[in-house]
Design a protein around this motif. Sequence first.
Motif, PDB file in Angstrom:
ATOM      1  N   MET A   1      -5.018  -4.677  -4.933  1.00 46.67           N
ATOM      2  CA  MET A   1      -6.408  -3.821  -5.117  1.00 46.67           C
ATOM      3  C   MET A   1      -6.066  -2.595  -5.561  1.00 46.67           C
ATOM      4  O   MET A   1      -7.444  -1.604  -5.157  1.00 46.67           O
ATOM      5  CB  MET A   1      -6.587  -3.989  -4.001  1.00 46.67           C
ATOM      6  CG  MET A   1      -7.253  -4.819  -2.917  1.00 46.67           C
ATOM      7  SD  MET A   1      -7.133  -5.315  -1.611  1.00 46.67           S
ATOM      8  CE  MET A   1      -8.860  -4.392  -0.864  1.00 46.67           C
ATOM      9  N   ASN A   2      -4.797  -1.539  -5.980  1.00 45.64           N
ATOM     10  CA  ASN A   2      -4.671  -0.328  -6.487  1.00 45.64           C
ATOM     11  C   ASN A   2      -5.873   0.875  -4.932  1.00 45.64           C
ATOM     12  O   ASN A   2      -6.301   2.003  -5.733  1.00 45.64           O
ATOM     13  CB  ASN A   2      -6.374  -0.404  -7.556  1.00 45.64           C
ATOM     14  CG  ASN A   2      -5.871  -0.807  -9.390  1.00 45.64           C
ATOM     15  OD1 ASN A   2      -4.132  -1.174  -9.132  1.00 45.64           O
ATOM     16  ND2 ASN A   2      -6.425  -1.484  -9.006  1.00 45.64           N
TER      17      ASN A   2
ATOM     18  N   ILE B   1       0.936   3.755   0.416  1.00 46.36           N
ATOM     19  CA  ILE B   1       0.891   2.714   1.177  1.00 46.36           C
ATOM     20  C   ILE B   1       2.420   2.428   1.635  1.00 46.36           C
ATOM     21  O   ILE B   1       3.807   2.260   0.772  1.00 46.36           O
ATOM     22  CB  ILE B   1       1.597   1.196   0.101  1.00 46.36           C
ATOM     23  CG1 ILE B   1       0.096   1.590  -0.366  1.00 46.36           C
ATOM     24  CG2 ILE B   1       1.743  -0.041   0.946  1.00 46.36           C
ATOM     25  CD1 ILE B   1      -0.614   0.357  -1.742  1.00 46.36           C
ATOM     26  N   VAL B   2       2.951   1.590   2.468  1.00 47.93           N
ATOM     27  CA  VAL B   2       4.294   1.919   4.287  1.00 47.93           C
ATOM     28  C   VAL B   2       4.327   0.685   4.149  1.00 47.93           C
ATOM     29  O   VAL B   2       3.033   0.470   4.662  1.00 47.93           O
ATOM     30  CB  VAL B   2       4.266   2.807   4.915  1.00 47.93           C
ATOM     31  CG1 VAL B   2       6.092   2.437   5.221  1.00 47.93           C
ATOM     32  CG2 VAL B   2       3.701   4.122   4.593  1.00 47.93           C
TER      33      VAL B   2
ATOM     34  N   VAL C   1      -0.295   0.802   6.308  1.00 47.45           N
ATOM     35  CA  VAL C   1       0.836   0.648   6.844  1.00 47.45           C
ATOM     36  C   VAL C   1       0.765  -0.739   6.709  1.00 47.45           C
ATOM     37  O   VAL C   1      -0.625  -0.767   7.026  1.00 47.45           O
ATOM     38  CB  VAL C   1       1.301   1.013   8.017  1.00 47.45           C
ATOM     39  CG1 VAL C   1       2.152   0.866   8.400  1.00 47.45           C
ATOM     40  CG2 VAL C   1       1.295   2.750   7.516  1.00 47.45           C
ATOM     41  N   GLY C   2       1.464  -1.666   6.336  1.00 47.30           N
ATOM     42  CA  GLY C   2       0.923  -2.641   6.494  1.00 47.30           C
ATOM     43  C   GLY C   2       2.238  -3.950   6.626  1.00 47.30           C
ATOM     44  O   GLY C   2       3.455  -2.839   5.760  1.00 47.30           O
TER      45      GLY C   2
ATOM     46  N   ILE D   1       1.367  -7.981   2.782  1.00 41.87           N
ATOM     47  CA  ILE D   1      -0.290  -7.255   2.528  1.00 41.87           C
ATOM     48  C   ILE D   1      -0.279  -5.248   1.863  1.00 41.87           C
ATOM     49  O   ILE D   1      -1.132  -5.563   1.071  1.00 41.87           O
ATOM     50  CB  ILE D   1      -0.192  -6.114   4.612  1.00 41.87           C
ATOM     51  CG1 ILE D   1      -0.668  -7.484   5.510  1.00 41.87           C
ATOM     52  CG2 ILE D   1      -2.079  -5.432   4.510  1.00 41.87           C
ATOM     53  CD1 ILE D   1      -2.356  -8.285   5.243  1.00 41.87           C
ATOM     54  N   ALA D   2       0.813  -5.263   1.647  1.00 46.20           N
ATOM     55  CA  ALA D   2       1.610  -4.092   1.325  1.00 46.20           C
ATOM     56  C   ALA D   2       1.249  -4.527  -0.157  1.00 46.20           C
ATOM     57  O   ALA D   2       0.522  -3.909  -1.437  1.00 46.20           O
ATOM     58  CB  ALA D   2       2.475  -3.062   1.456  1.00 46.20           C
ATOM     59  N   GLN D   3       1.382  -5.956  -0.338  1.00 44.90           N
ATOM     60  CA  GLN D   3       1.861  -6.370  -2.109  1.00 44.90           C
ATOM     61  C   GLN D   3      -0.131  -6.508  -2.750  1.00 44.90           C
ATOM     62  O   GLN D   3      -0.727  -6.183  -3.587  1.00 44.90           O
ATOM     63  CB  GLN D   3       1.942  -7.237  -2.650  1.00 44.90           C
ATOM     64  CG  GLN D   3       3.657  -7.106  -1.855  1.00 44.90           C
ATOM     65  CD  GLN D   3       4.255  -8.851  -1.922  1.00 44.90           C
ATOM     66  OE1 GLN D   3       3.834  -9.980  -2.503  1.00 44.90           O
ATOM     67  NE2 GLN D   3       5.618  -8.383  -2.318  1.00 44.90           N
ATOM     68  N   GLN D   4      -0.732  -7.366  -1.157  1.00 40.03           N
ATOM     69  CA  GLN D   4      -1.970  -7.129  -2.101  1.00 40.03           C
ATOM     70  C   GLN D   4      -3.290  -5.357  -2.172  1.00 40.03           C
ATOM     71  O   GLN D   4      -4.194  -5.551  -2.587  1.00 40.03           O
ATOM     72  CB  GLN D   4      -2.448  -7.629  -0.409  1.00 40.03           C
ATOM     73  CG  GLN D   4      -2.264  -9.664  -0.401  1.00 40.03           C
ATOM     74  CD  GLN D   4      -2.857 -10.507   0.114  1.00 40.03           C
ATOM     75  OE1 GLN D   4      -4.382 -10.018   1.060  1.00 40.03           O
ATOM     76  NE2 GLN D   4      -1.959 -11.200   1.657  1.00 40.03           N
TER      77      GLN D   4
END
Length: 95
Positions: A63-64, A69-70, A51-52, A56-59
Motif C-alpha cells: 500500500m506504499n 514498518i515493524v 507495527v503488524g 500485515i507488514a507485507q500488505q
Amino acid sequence: MKITVVCGHGLGTSLMMEMSIKQIIKDLGVEASVDHIDLGSVSGTDADIFVGTNDIAQQLQAMNVSPRIVALDNMVDKEAMKSRLSEALQALGAL
C-alpha cells in the motif's frame, strides 16, 4: 512519536500487541502514543511507526505506507517485539 498497530480487523490481535508495546516503550523510557486500527483504515492515518505481523507488514508495503514498518514473526514474542521496535525507535532518533 506515534505508533500504530495494525491487524486485519483492528480488534483482538492489534489490541494485544498494543498492550505489549505500551509496556515496552514504558520500559525503554520512550514517550509515544500507541493506538490500533484495522488494515482498511491505514490510508489517511499518520504514524511514525506502523507495527503488524509479517503478513500485515507485507500488505502495508504493498500500500506504499511511507513511515517505518515493524514486521513481527510472532505477536506474542515480547523480546523480538522489543528488539525490532528498539531498532525502529533508534532509527528515528527516539531512543
